[in-house]
Design an enzyme around this catalytic site. Structure first.
Site, mmCIF file in Angstrom:
data_model
loop_
_atom_site.group_PDB
_atom_site.id
_atom_site.type_symbol
_atom_site.label_atom_id
_atom_site.label_comp_id
_atom_site.label_asym_id
_atom_site.label_seq_id
_atom_site.Cartn_x
_atom_site.Cartn_y
_atom_site.Cartn_z
ATOM 1 N N SER A 160 0.814 -1.221 0.000
ATOM 2 C CA SER A 160 0.000 0.000 0.000
ATOM 3 C C SER A 160 0.845 1.269 0.000
ATOM 4 O O SER A 160 0.294 2.373 0.011
ATOM 5 C CB SER A 160 -0.912 0.014 1.234
ATOM 6 O OG SER A 160 -0.147 -0.010 2.431
ATOM 7 N N TYR A 161 2.170 1.153 0.001
ATOM 8 C CA TYR A 161 3.024 2.338 0.025
ATOM 9 C C TYR A 161 3.041 2.995 -1.352
ATOM 10 O O TYR A 161 3.527 2.426 -2.328
ATOM 11 C CB TYR A 161 4.446 1.977 0.446
ATOM 12 C CG TYR A 161 4.620 1.719 1.928
ATOM 13 C CD1 TYR A 161 3.563 1.875 2.816
ATOM 14 C CD2 TYR A 161 5.845 1.327 2.444
ATOM 15 C CE1 TYR A 161 3.722 1.639 4.175
ATOM 16 C CE2 TYR A 161 6.024 1.091 3.802
ATOM 17 C CZ TYR A 161 4.955 1.244 4.659
ATOM 18 O OH TYR A 161 5.123 1.008 6.007
ATOM 19 N N GLY A 162 2.530 4.209 -1.396
ATOM 20 C CA GLY A 162 2.402 4.947 -2.642
ATOM 21 C C GLY A 162 1.041 5.610 -2.673
ATOM 22 O O GLY A 162 0.054 5.046 -2.195
ATOM 23 N N GLY A 168 2.012 1.030 -4.574
ATOM 24 C CA GLY A 168 2.990 -0.017 -4.851
ATOM 25 C C GLY A 168 4.322 0.514 -5.362
ATOM 26 O O GLY A 168 5.226 -0.268 -5.676
#
Length: 430
Positions: A160-162, A168
């Site tokens: 979920s980073y982004g 992603g």
């Protein structure tokens, strides 16, 4: 030959050897005693010189050679010998640098051996909180190369980073940097990624699919640690068991070397550990917010549970989102959402920041290095985030030394006296 002492506060007590002229034949070995005495290998011990009595330090320096000194001596001998054996004309050489992380300083985490500190990559793709822009990618790659080149092999990320379309992005960047890293050290890199407990991930198969998606973005065949990003026990208990079964499935299919959880409180941590144990899957790690701003009773209880279960605690936000860097004040706040949080907590942090500054000055370190080292001294693996090369260099300076017990107690007393503490993650369970 000349010795160059590196007194930069962002590095360890490392030195560089630079040879200006060739040393012929066996004369190279005659230089070794004087080199060792000038470099002072004993000062590279991982314990603080101040923590040993003077007599004990004298005995240890005269009666036996430390493992680090032995390793350093043999390395220096080999370096000089190989240089002297060459009949080629002298030419400039790269400085010889001692390793930042020595082999015996690595720590066990499940079936893997990792650096005592990792790097977090939450900011790599996050525009809302960290102001990410794709023009930063070249600097992020330099950060990655610097970290790996200095012995860091643990990198934490999440699917979920982004932000938005960049969802992603952190995993994609890590995958690119691993492929392009110019050295064998990439074979030892451990990627720990977290899978979000989205409401539509209701079955073990969907969780396995999420794992395969991360592998595709990273372009690797197996993850080091597959982690459940948060527990759903607080709001969707029936989903929790399916997520645990998803961890089991990805482990049994060989998609991950180990499994872990994140944002689990002490009670739920015991439950997931016991359940996975019945399925023959060991719980490798538990990741929680842990710092001098997050050392309340519950966080310390989590640490105690981890120790009793043989689970490694990974400490995220060891610098309190930046509040423990000494960079910000009540009148100088970061932009964006962090500024609102800092405005509430920073006014009461002066006693803690004052102690951090005092110890940093005494140790010839920086405030962030002291704060990160405290996490290491508590037996955790901190994963500070990095956005710039300067931050990476500074974080690396938290390694290779330890706060004394007295310094730890002084920091903890100052932290406990702060009127406001860090807000805990809303997803953390009991």
């Amino acid at each position: 030959m000349r010795l160059i002492s590196d007194n930069c506060p962002y590095s360890l007590n490392c030195y560089s050897l630079q040879l200006a002229h060739a040393v012929p034949g066996e004369k190279a070995h005659n230089f070794l005693p004087s080199i060792e005495s000038k470099i002072g290998f004993s000062s590279l011990s991982t314990s603080s010189p101040d923590s040993e009595p003077k007599e004990q330090r004298h005995r240890s320096s005269t009666s036996k050679q430390s493992p680090m000194a032995a390793f350093s001596a043999s390395t220096t001998t080999a370096y000089l010998a190989s240089f002297a054996s060459s009949n080629q004309p002298s030419s400039p050489l790269k400085p010889f640098q001692l390793p930042l992380i020595w082999p015996w300083q690595k720590v066990k985490m499940g079936p893997m051996t990792v650096s005592p500190m990792g790097f977090g990559t939450w900011a790599w793709g996050n525009q809302l909180l960290w102001g990410y822009d794709q023009s930063m990618d070249a600097d992020l790659q330099r950060i990655f190369n610097l970290a790996v080149g200095n012995g860091i092999n643990l990198f934490d990320t999440a699917d979920s980073y982004g932000t938005g379309k960049l969802n992603g992005q952190s995993e994609k960047l890590l995958g690119k940097f691993i492929r392009e890293y110019p050295g064998k050290a990439r074979d030892d890199i451990v990627i720990a990624t977290k899978f979000a407990a989205y409401p539509w991930r209701l079955t073990p198969g969907q969780f396995v699919k999420a794992c395969k998606g991360s592998l595709e973005r990273l372009q690797i065949e197996q993850l080091g640690i597959g982690q459940l990003h948060w527990s759903t026990a607080n709001y969707a208990p029936p989903q929790e068991l399916a997520l645990w079964d998803g961890l089991v499935a990805m482990y049994e299919q060989g998609l991950v070397r180990a499994v872990g959880v994140s944002n689990y409180g002490p009670k739920q941590l015991v439950k997931v550990h016991d359940y996975l144990k019945t399925r023959g899957v060991p719980l490798c790690s538990a990741q929680v917010q842990f710092s001098l701003l997050s050392m309340g009773e519950e966080q310390m209880e989590i640490k105690e549970v981890c120790d009793s279960l043989g689970v490694r605690l990974i400490a995220y936000s060891p610098l309190g989102l930046g509040m423990l860097t000494g960079k910000y004040t009540s009148s100088q706040l970061p932009v964006g959402p962090r500024g609102l949080l800092f405005g509430q907590i920073l006014p009461g942090l002066q006693p803690l920041l004052k102690v951090l500054s005092k110890i940093a000055t005494k140790r010839r370190k920086t405030i962030p290095q002291v704060a990160i080292n405290w996490c290491i001294c508590k037996g955790t693996i901190p994963i500070p985030g990095v956005k710039t090369v300067r931050q990476a260099e500074e974080n690396l300076g938290a390694l290779g030394w330890r706060l004394s017990l007295e310094e730890q107690i002084e920091l903890e007393y100052a932290a406990s006296s702060s009127p406001r503490k860090m807000i805990q993650n809303v997803f953390q369970t009991r």
